[in-house]
Design a protein around this motif. Structure first.
Motif, PDB file in Angstrom:
ATOM      1  N   ASN A  93      52.476  46.377  49.464  1.00 30.31           N
ATOM      2  CA  ASN A  93      52.134  45.496  48.355  1.00 30.31           C
ATOM      3  C   ASN A  93      50.640  45.608  48.049  1.00 30.31           C
ATOM      4  O   ASN A  93      49.990  44.621  47.704  1.00 30.31           O
ATOM      5  N   GLN A 132      47.563  47.794  45.953  1.00 27.59           N
ATOM      6  CA  GLN A 132      47.325  48.695  44.841  1.00 27.59           C
ATOM      7  C   GLN A 132      46.836  50.055  45.350  1.00 27.59           C
ATOM      8  O   GLN A 132      45.999  50.127  46.247  1.00 27.59           O
ATOM      9  N   ARG A 145      45.727  43.238  46.516  1.00 30.43           N
ATOM     10  CA  ARG A 145      47.169  43.067  46.576  1.00 30.43           C
ATOM     11  C   ARG A 145      47.790  43.427  45.221  1.00 30.43           C
ATOM     12  O   ARG A 145      47.180  43.240  44.164  1.00 30.43           O
ATOM     13  N   LEU A 146      49.019  43.918  45.279  1.00 34.91           N
ATOM     14  CA  LEU A 146      49.694  44.384  44.069  1.00 34.91           C
ATOM     15  C   LEU A 146      50.359  43.235  43.319  1.00 34.91           C
ATOM     16  O   LEU A 146      50.216  43.094  42.120  1.00 34.91           O
ATOM     17  N   MET A 147      51.102  42.398  44.034  1.00 35.68           N
ATOM     18  CA  MET A 147      51.873  41.336  43.386  1.00 35.68           C
ATOM     19  C   MET A 147      51.515  39.985  43.993  1.00 35.68           C
ATOM     20  O   MET A 147      51.583  39.821  45.211  1.00 35.68           O
TER      21      MET A 147
END
Length: 355
Positions: A203, A205, A212-214
């Motif tokens: 999770n 990038q 964090r991605l999400m």
């Protein structure tokens, strides 16, 4: 032609449903220890001799799911990839009393060593250990901790951002994020070198390390695994911190929660970088959460769902306050700029909806 196309779509839909169903049934075999735990140990008699071919049943108390294994010639048994929760271990073998061990709680990535010592006697007799006895984790080599469900639900989290929990791990410093952004983290001397995981899946990038991605709501987090050294094989890609957020699941009992949190200007302190005579920036926060989980078919299928809606003003944050000397302000007003052009803080608001 239309009828053939409709038949093709129907077949395609059936294949898709079958694929999703198969994946949900057999997903336990594909998941890593980043999402599950393991119970292992040795079955022995009163003299310490190994007992082979003992039948061992491992039952999840919350969901009713069972796993059956058999001890090998050395008396060793192992049950990998067990969903998190509280377990009961039952062992049966001819000419020995049945032993039931209860109160075994598995957390994320844990390998619980539960050795089973049997007493000679009729298998119809049962010896039950009901206390929450601590279990050894002899395979643990990592440096870190797991925040269990009780900690996640009870620790104060004004921002509602579970990624701020990373700062609770030893050797981790930084600055939390007051909204749903990314906290600034320094781990093991490395700035912004955090590998964010969600249920053991990446999770983070790919183009920016430590981001964090999400985002995720605390409503959808049951445990948080924090590791700063000695990573297992399923982790890596960072010399800093591993943060693995684990989502909850339903059980055989219906459980739910609902909450409303609010903050107003009177609840907030004055930002340190504004004048004591300046008007305090407005604070207006409303936060609604709802979650429910339970059985679809007891001991087989379960569900969990929830939502969180956050609406809050961010003008009270120190980085959004406006500082100007009274002399400069008076000079600008004298030049024709209205006094209303000098607010205490930049008016900023945020609306977030997780579901």
């Amino acid at each position: 032609m239309i009828q053939k196309l409709s038949s093709f779509r129907l077949i395609s839909l059936c294949l898709l449903v079958f694929t999703l169903f198969s994946g949900s049934v057999y997903q336990v075999n594909a998941q890593s220890q980043a999402l599950n735990g393991q119970i292992e140990g040795v079955v022995t008699d009163a003299t310490g001799a190994a007992i082979p071919n003992a039948s061992i049943t491992i039952k999840n108390i919350e969901t009713g799911s069972e796993r059956q294994v058999t001890s090998d010639e050395s008396g060793v048994y192992r049950a990998p990839l067990l969903p998190l929760g509280t377990y009961q271990v039952t062992v049966e073998v001819t000419n020995f009393k049945r032993l039931v061990r209860e109160g075994i709680t598995l957390t994320t990535g844990q390998t619980a060593t539960v050795n089973l010592g049997l007493e000679a006697g009729d298998v119809s007799a049962t010896v039950t250990v009901t206390s929450d006895a601590p279990v050894a984790d002899a395979a643990k080599i990592d440096v870190g901790r797991v925040m269990n469900t009780r900690e996640v639900q009870n620790l104060p989290l004004v921002s509602r951002n579970p990624y701020n929990y990373a700062l609770l791990q030893a050797n981790v410093t930084g600055r939390p994020n007051s909204e749903f952004g990314v906290p600034r983290i320094n781990a093991n001397g490395y700035a912004r070198r955090t590998n964010y995981q969600l249920d053991g899946n990446n999770n983070t990038q790919a183009d920016r390390a430590g981001i964090r991605l999400m985002p995720i709501s605390e409503t959808f987090v049951s445990e948080v695994q924090l590791v700063t050294n000695g990573f297992s094989a399923e982790f890596g890609n960072t010399p800093g911190l591993i943060m693995n957020a684990v989502t909850p699941s339903g059980t055989n009992a219906f459980h739910g929660s609902a909450s409303y949190r609010f903050r107003r200007t009177a609840f907030s302190s004055r930002p340190f970088n504004i004048s004591p005579t300046a008007v305090k920036p407005k604070t207006n926060v409303d936060d609604f959460t709802f979650a429910i989980g339970g059985p679809i078919i007891r001991d087989r299928w379960h569900f969990y769902g929830g939502t969180e809606y956050v609406k809050r003003g961010l003008a009270g944050e120190p980085q959004r306050t406006i500082t100007i000397s009274e002399a400069n302000k008076a000079a600008l007003i004298a030049a024709g700029i209205p006094a209303s052009a000098f607010p205490t803080a930049i008016p900023t608001a945020q609306k977030v909806n997780f579901y």
